[in-house]
Design an enzyme around this catalytic site. Structure first.
Site, PDB file in Angstrom:
ATOM      1  N   GLU A 258     -24.370 -22.463  -7.908  1.00 64.10           N
ATOM      2  CA  GLU A 258     -23.688 -23.117  -9.033  1.00 64.10           C
ATOM      3  C   GLU A 258     -24.484 -22.851 -10.296  1.00 64.10           C
ATOM      4  OE1 GLU A 258     -22.727 -27.353  -9.031  1.00 64.10           O
ATOM      5  OE2 GLU A 258     -22.728 -27.317  -6.845  1.00 64.10           O
ATOM      6  N   GLU A 309     -12.542 -30.751 -14.002  1.00 66.18           N
ATOM      7  CA  GLU A 309     -12.266 -31.712 -12.931  1.00 66.18           C
ATOM      8  C   GLU A 309     -12.263 -33.114 -13.532  1.00 66.18           C
ATOM      9  OE1 GLU A 309     -14.032 -30.641  -8.874  1.00 66.18           O
ATOM     10  OE2 GLU A 309     -15.377 -29.579 -10.247  1.00 66.18           O
ATOM     11  N   LYS A 312     -14.129 -36.328 -11.829  1.00 64.32           N
ATOM     12  CA  LYS A 312     -15.545 -36.333 -11.496  1.00 64.32           C
ATOM     13  C   LYS A 312     -16.224 -37.531 -12.140  1.00 64.32           C
ATOM     14  CE  LYS A 312     -18.099 -33.053 -10.408  1.00 64.32           C
ATOM     15  NZ  LYS A 312     -19.044 -31.932 -10.304  1.00 64.32           N
ATOM     16  N   GLU A 318     -19.626 -33.527 -17.198  1.00 59.81           N
ATOM     17  CA  GLU A 318     -19.370 -33.078 -15.828  1.00 59.81           C
ATOM     18  C   GLU A 318     -17.902 -32.703 -15.612  1.00 59.81           C
ATOM     19  OE1 GLU A 318     -21.476 -32.859 -13.217  1.00 59.81           O
ATOM     20  OE2 GLU A 318     -23.232 -34.097 -13.690  1.00 59.81           O
TER      21      GLU A 318
END
Length: 337
Positions: A258, A309, A312, A318
């Site tokens: 990642e 996303e 999250k 994030e």
């Protein structure tokens, strides 16, 4: 003899031109994502050949069957207890039911057994190695240990020291797990998986880390053990290499499972900075730039994330790592080839 020398030189040149693979993480903690079949079309139309899935969700996994896209598939932390407690037959059934029933083994490059367990999710630490060993024995039964490699993905925080890179060392609290894990990786020809986020290093240490150093655009060099560094990505990857060597393990490849930069939601989070960071990761992989410790050996990396996303937890940033919008358009003009 001249023909032999020419042939060897051609082989060397061909080897050097094989770019390090650059993949994308396909996170699914969101309620507005496109259908998986549409995602497959998006991935293929953008020349992306490798994807990381964080778990073996049949809805996401099955559409990849027969596409030729190589996969890193996560074994979720919560599955490790049962995989460790069971025997090889349980691991074999788990593999066949959750993964091999949905996608052919020739598409699977890696199984990432657990994500950021050490220090961050320590309840599962005692179960990590037994689960990996049972899964490896199951792959042996299936004759797949040469093509599917097992490892576990780690946060950079398992390093107690990462600067300068030559001082890289594992936190003493994880050494009892890391040593046998590294032995397994070396014995099976696998890789060390690490999650590398210069963005978070920057925002948490702005008094020591410059934005330019995090974004690959620093004009000042730092010399360590006669090696020249000018970006935080290289420093972090090489810190892991030195940490492994400090434990007596040489030559284990590092795969960055990642890495990425947010487009919104935090300090220095912007489309421009995300393009600068991710674009450089891609370019350096394709050009086999490598790191100062391992020059000319491109770093295989998975960019986070395919989409934003929106469900999250944690900091707002994030939720904003997506390279593509949910309508399929790029959030910024990045190329993967």
């Amino acid at each position: 003899m001249q023909h032999l020398i020419f042939f060897v030189c051609v082989l060397v040149l061909l080897h050097r031109t094989v770019a390090a693979p650059i993949g994308l993480c396909y996170g699914r903690v969101a309620n507005n994502l496109p259908q998986p079949s549409d995602v497959i079309n998006l991935i293929k139309s953008n020349g992306i050949s490798r994807i990381r899935l964080f778990n073996a969700d049949p809805e996401a996994l099955a559409p990849f069957a027969g596409t030729g896209i190589e996969l890193m598939i996560g074994v979720p932390n919560e599955n490790l207890t049962a995989l460790a407690a069971g025997d090889v037959n349980y691991a074999l059934e788990w593999l066949q039911t959750n993964i091999l029933a949905h996608v052919q083994p020739n598409q699977i490059k890696y199984l990432a057994v657990g994500n950021e367990i050490l220090l961050k999710d320590p309840f599962y630490t005692p179960h990590l190695l037994p689960a990996i060993n049972n899964l490896y024995q199951a792959l042996q039964i299936l004759g797949l240990t040469e093509t599917i490699k097992l490892s576990s993905s780690h946060a950079a925080s398992i390093l107690s020291n990462s600067y300068p890179p030559s001082a890289g060392a594992f936190d003493q609290n994880v050494e009892s797990t890391m040593t046998p894990l590294l032995q397994f990786l070396r014995d099976t020809g696998s890789v060390l998986m690490v999650n590398v986020y210069p963005y978070f290093s920057y925002i948490n240490n702005q008094q020591y880390v410059s934005l330019d150093n995090a974004l690959f655009r620093s004009q000042s060099d730092q010399v360590d053990q006669n090696l020249v560094y000018n970006n935080l990505f290289d420093e972090t990857v090489d810190a892991f290499v030195y940490a492994m060597e400090r434990q007596g393990f040489m030559g284990i490849p590092v795969v960055v499972t990642e890495t990425g930069w947010p487009t919104a939601g935090g300090v220095a989070a912007s489309l421009e900075n995300a393009l600068a960071y991710n674009g450089n990761v891609v370019r350096r992989g394709l050009d086999n730039v490598g790191t100062p410790k391992r020059p000319g050996v491109g770093v295989e990396a998975f960019l986070f994330d395919l989409f934003d996303e929106n469900e999250k937890s944690g900091d707002e940033s994030e939720k904003h790592f997506g390279i593509f919008q949910v309508d399929g358009n790029k959030a910024y003009d990045i190329s993967f080839s």
